[in-house]
Design a protein around this motif. Structure first.
Motif, PDB file in Angstrom:
ATOM      1  N   LEU A  51       0.775  -1.238   0.000  1.00 56.18           N
ATOM      2  CA  LEU A  51       0.000   0.000   0.000  1.00 56.18           C
ATOM      3  C   LEU A  51       0.808   1.291   0.000  1.00 56.18           C
ATOM      4  CD1 LEU A  51      -2.648   1.387  -0.205  1.00 56.18           C
ATOM      5  CD2 LEU A  51      -2.910   1.214   2.228  1.00 56.18           C
ATOM      6  N   PRO A  52       1.657   1.610   0.916  1.00 53.45           N
ATOM      7  CA  PRO A  52       2.286   2.925   0.735  1.00 53.45           C
ATOM      8  C   PRO A  52       3.340   2.928  -0.364  1.00 53.45           C
ATOM      9  CG  PRO A  52       3.008   1.939   2.805  1.00 53.45           C
ATOM     10  CD  PRO A  52       2.003   1.016   2.192  1.00 53.45           C
ATOM     11  N   LEU A  53       4.184   1.902  -0.439  1.00 51.66           N
ATOM     12  CA  LEU A  53       5.258   1.893  -1.437  1.00 51.66           C
ATOM     13  C   LEU A  53       4.739   1.584  -2.833  1.00 51.66           C
ATOM     14  CD1 LEU A  53       8.080   0.128   0.594  1.00 51.66           C
ATOM     15  CD2 LEU A  53       7.751   2.566   0.186  1.00 51.66           C
ATOM     16  N   GLY A  54       3.750   0.712  -2.935  1.00 52.51           N
ATOM     17  CA  GLY A  54       3.186   0.395  -4.245  1.00 52.51           C
ATOM     18  C   GLY A  54       2.491   1.587  -4.866  1.00 52.51           C
ATOM     19  N   LEU A  55       1.799   2.354  -4.040  1.00 46.70           N
ATOM     20  CA  LEU A  55       1.129   3.554  -4.533  1.00 46.70           C
ATOM     21  C   LEU A  55       2.148   4.584  -5.006  1.00 46.70           C
ATOM     22  CD1 LEU A  55      -1.471   5.172  -4.940  1.00 46.70           C
ATOM     23  CD2 LEU A  55      -1.240   5.937  -2.578  1.00 46.70           C
ATOM     24  N   ILE A  56       3.210   4.763  -4.247  1.00 43.78           N
ATOM     25  CA  ILE A  56       4.254   5.714  -4.643  1.00 43.78           C
ATOM     26  C   ILE A  56       4.932   5.258  -5.934  1.00 43.78           C
ATOM     27  CG2 ILE A  56       6.507   6.652  -3.965  1.00 43.78           C
ATOM     28  CD1 ILE A  56       5.437   6.585  -1.071  1.00 43.78           C
ATOM     29  N   LEU A  57       5.203   3.967  -6.036  1.00 35.85           N
ATOM     30  CA  LEU A  57       5.822   3.427  -7.252  1.00 35.85           C
ATOM     31  C   LEU A  57       4.921   3.608  -8.462  1.00 35.85           C
ATOM     32  CD1 LEU A  57       8.213   1.810  -8.457  1.00 35.85           C
ATOM     33  CD2 LEU A  57       6.916  -0.246  -7.912  1.00 35.85           C
ATOM     34  N   ALA A  58       3.623   3.352  -8.292  1.00 39.56           N
ATOM     35  CA  ALA A  58       2.682   3.503  -9.403  1.00 39.56           C
ATOM     36  C   ALA A  58       2.578   4.958  -9.837  1.00 39.56           C
ATOM     37  CB  ALA A  58       1.310   2.972  -8.998  1.00 39.56           C
ATOM     38  N   LEU A  59       2.558   5.886  -8.878  1.00 32.44           N
ATOM     39  CA  LEU A  59       2.479   7.304  -9.237  1.00 32.44           C
ATOM     40  C   LEU A  59       3.777   7.808  -9.865  1.00 32.44           C
ATOM     41  CD1 LEU A  59       0.433   8.734  -6.259  1.00 32.44           C
ATOM     42  CD2 LEU A  59      -0.318   8.430  -8.616  1.00 32.44           C
ATOM     43  N   LEU A  60       4.911   7.281  -9.426  1.00 32.19           N
ATOM     44  CA  LEU A  60       6.181   7.652 -10.064  1.00 32.19           C
ATOM     45  C   LEU A  60       6.247   7.155 -11.506  1.00 32.19           C
ATOM     46  CD1 LEU A  60       8.817   7.154  -7.224  1.00 32.19           C
ATOM     47  CD2 LEU A  60       8.133   9.284  -8.315  1.00 32.19           C
ATOM     48  N   ALA A  61       5.753   5.948 -11.738  1.00 34.06           N
ATOM     49  CA  ALA A  61       5.725   5.434 -13.111  1.00 34.06           C
ATOM     50  C   ALA A  61       4.789   6.264 -13.980  1.00 34.06           C
ATOM     51  CB  ALA A  61       5.287   3.972 -13.113  1.00 34.06           C
ATOM     52  N   THR A  62       3.672   6.685 -13.409  1.00 35.02           N
ATOM     53  CA  THR A  62       2.734   7.531 -14.144  1.00 35.02           C
ATOM     54  C   THR A  62       3.372   8.882 -14.470  1.00 35.02           C
ATOM     55  OG1 THR A  62       0.916   6.445 -12.994  1.00 35.02           O
ATOM     56  CG2 THR A  62       0.420   8.512 -14.050  1.00 35.02           C
ATOM     57  N   ALA A  63       4.058   9.471 -13.496  1.00 34.61           N
ATOM     58  CA  ALA A  63       4.732  10.744 -13.737  1.00 34.61           C
ATOM     59  C   ALA A  63       5.827  10.588 -14.787  1.00 34.61           C
ATOM     60  CB  ALA A  63       5.318  11.280 -12.435  1.00 34.61           C
ATOM     61  N   GLY A  64       6.547   9.475 -14.744  1.00 35.67           N
ATOM     62  CA  GLY A  64       7.576   9.212 -15.753  1.00 35.67           C
ATOM     63  C   GLY A  64       6.998   9.095 -17.146  1.00 35.67           C
ATOM     64  N   LEU A  65       5.843   8.450 -17.252  1.00 34.76           N
ATOM     65  CA  LEU A  65       5.187   8.326 -18.552  1.00 34.76           C
ATOM     66  C   LEU A  65       4.780   9.693 -19.086  1.00 34.76           C
ATOM     67  CD1 LEU A  65       3.599   6.738 -20.816  1.00 34.76           C
ATOM     68  CD2 LEU A  65       1.660   6.870 -19.250  1.00 34.76           C
ATOM     69  N   PHE A  66       4.139  10.493 -18.252  1.00 31.95           N
ATOM     70  CA  PHE A  66       3.631  11.778 -18.721  1.00 31.95           C
ATOM     71  C   PHE A  66       4.763  12.751 -19.046  1.00 31.95           C
ATOM     72  CE2 PHE A  66      -0.313  10.873 -15.966  1.00 31.95           C
ATOM     73  CZ  PHE A  66      -0.831  10.064 -16.957  1.00 31.95           C
ATOM     74  N   TYR A  67       5.727  12.871 -18.160  1.00 38.45           N
ATOM     75  CA  TYR A  67       6.835  13.789 -18.412  1.00 38.45           C
ATOM     76  C   TYR A  67       7.707  13.284 -19.564  1.00 38.45           C
ATOM     77  CZ  TYR A  67      10.620  17.046 -17.642  1.00 38.45           C
ATOM     78  OH  TYR A  67      11.560  18.024 -17.817  1.00 38.45           O
ATOM     79  N   GLY A  68       7.905  11.977 -19.631  1.00 36.23           N
ATOM     80  CA  GLY A  68       8.667  11.412 -20.746  1.00 36.23           C
ATOM     81  C   GLY A  68       7.971  11.612 -22.071  1.00 36.23           C
ATOM     82  N   GLY A  69       6.643  11.532 -22.074  1.00 35.09           N
ATOM     83  CA  GLY A  69       5.896  11.801 -23.300  1.00 35.09           C
ATOM     84  C   GLY A  69       6.053  13.228 -23.767  1.00 35.09           C
ATOM     85  N   MET A  70       6.095  14.157 -22.802  1.00 36.63           N
ATOM     86  CA  MET A  70       6.294  15.548 -23.173  1.00 36.63           C
ATOM     87  C   MET A  70       7.718  15.777 -23.681  1.00 36.63           C
ATOM     88  SD  MET A  70       5.942  19.073 -21.049  1.00 36.63           S
ATOM     89  CE  MET A  70       7.517  18.867 -20.247  1.00 36.63           C
ATOM     90  N   ARG A  71       8.707  15.175 -23.044  1.00 35.55           N
ATOM     91  CA  ARG A  71      10.094  15.343 -23.482  1.00 35.55           C
ATOM     92  C   ARG A  71      10.331  14.669 -24.836  1.00 35.55           C
ATOM     93  NH1 ARG A  71      13.370  18.976 -21.344  1.00 35.55           N
ATOM     94  NH2 ARG A  71      15.111  17.660 -21.860  1.00 35.55           N
ATOM     95  N   ALA A  72       9.711  13.514 -25.057  1.00 32.82           N
ATOM     96  CA  ALA A  72       9.947  12.787 -26.308  1.00 32.82           C
ATOM     97  C   ALA A  72       9.333  13.495 -27.507  1.00 32.82           C
ATOM     98  CB  ALA A  72       9.396  11.368 -26.201  1.00 32.82           C
TER      99      ALA A  72
END
Length: 135
Positions: A51-72
């Motif tokens: 629960l706490p670490l999985g949620l943080i990991l999932a949100l970090l992956a989501t942020a990586g996808l969105f920011y990476g999409g903008m950079r790419a």
């Protein structure tokens, strides 16, 4: 005999260069949409596991996808396309089946993942445009 005027240089054809750029951009957007579905599915499964670490990991992956999409792609459309893929996966997984099976159980972690992911998408979309490098 009069001197000939200098020959004008011919410019390369612009449509061929823009077609390659357009096709590459469409390929990037399609790849980001598929990646958004994958990140949304993986995040939905991971966020409830630890629960706490999985949620943080999932949100970090989501942020990586969105920011990476903008950079790419260099535009906010890259964020939006990845966000649409992510949102489609999360919504489809939250619907469940008629038998009552569903990925999301309706707890606080699921709501934080859903609203946190949408907030991250809005933040990445409203970032200022990237400056173009000078040649």
């Amino acid at each position: 005999m009069s001197p000939k005027p200098p020959a004008k240089p011919t410019a390369p054809t612009a449509p061929a260069a823009s077609t390659v750029s357009r096709n590459a951009r469409i390929a990037w957007y399609a790849g980001l949409a598929v990646l958004g579905v994958l990140v949304g599915t993986a995040g939905a499964l991971v966020q409830a596991a630890w629960l706490p670490l999985g949620l943080i990991l999932a949100l970090l992956a989501t942020a990586g996808l969105f920011y990476g999409g903008m950079r790419a792609t260099g535009t906010q459309v890259g964020v939006a396309v990845g966000g649409v893929g992510w949102l489609v996966a999360v919504i489809l997984l939250s619907l469940g089946r008629p038998e009552g099976d569903g990925v999301f159980g309706g707890g606080v972690g699921e709501l934080l993942y859903l609203f946190g992911g949408m907030a991250i998408a809005v933040m990445c979309t409203t970032l200022s445009r990237l400056s173009r490098p000078t040649p």
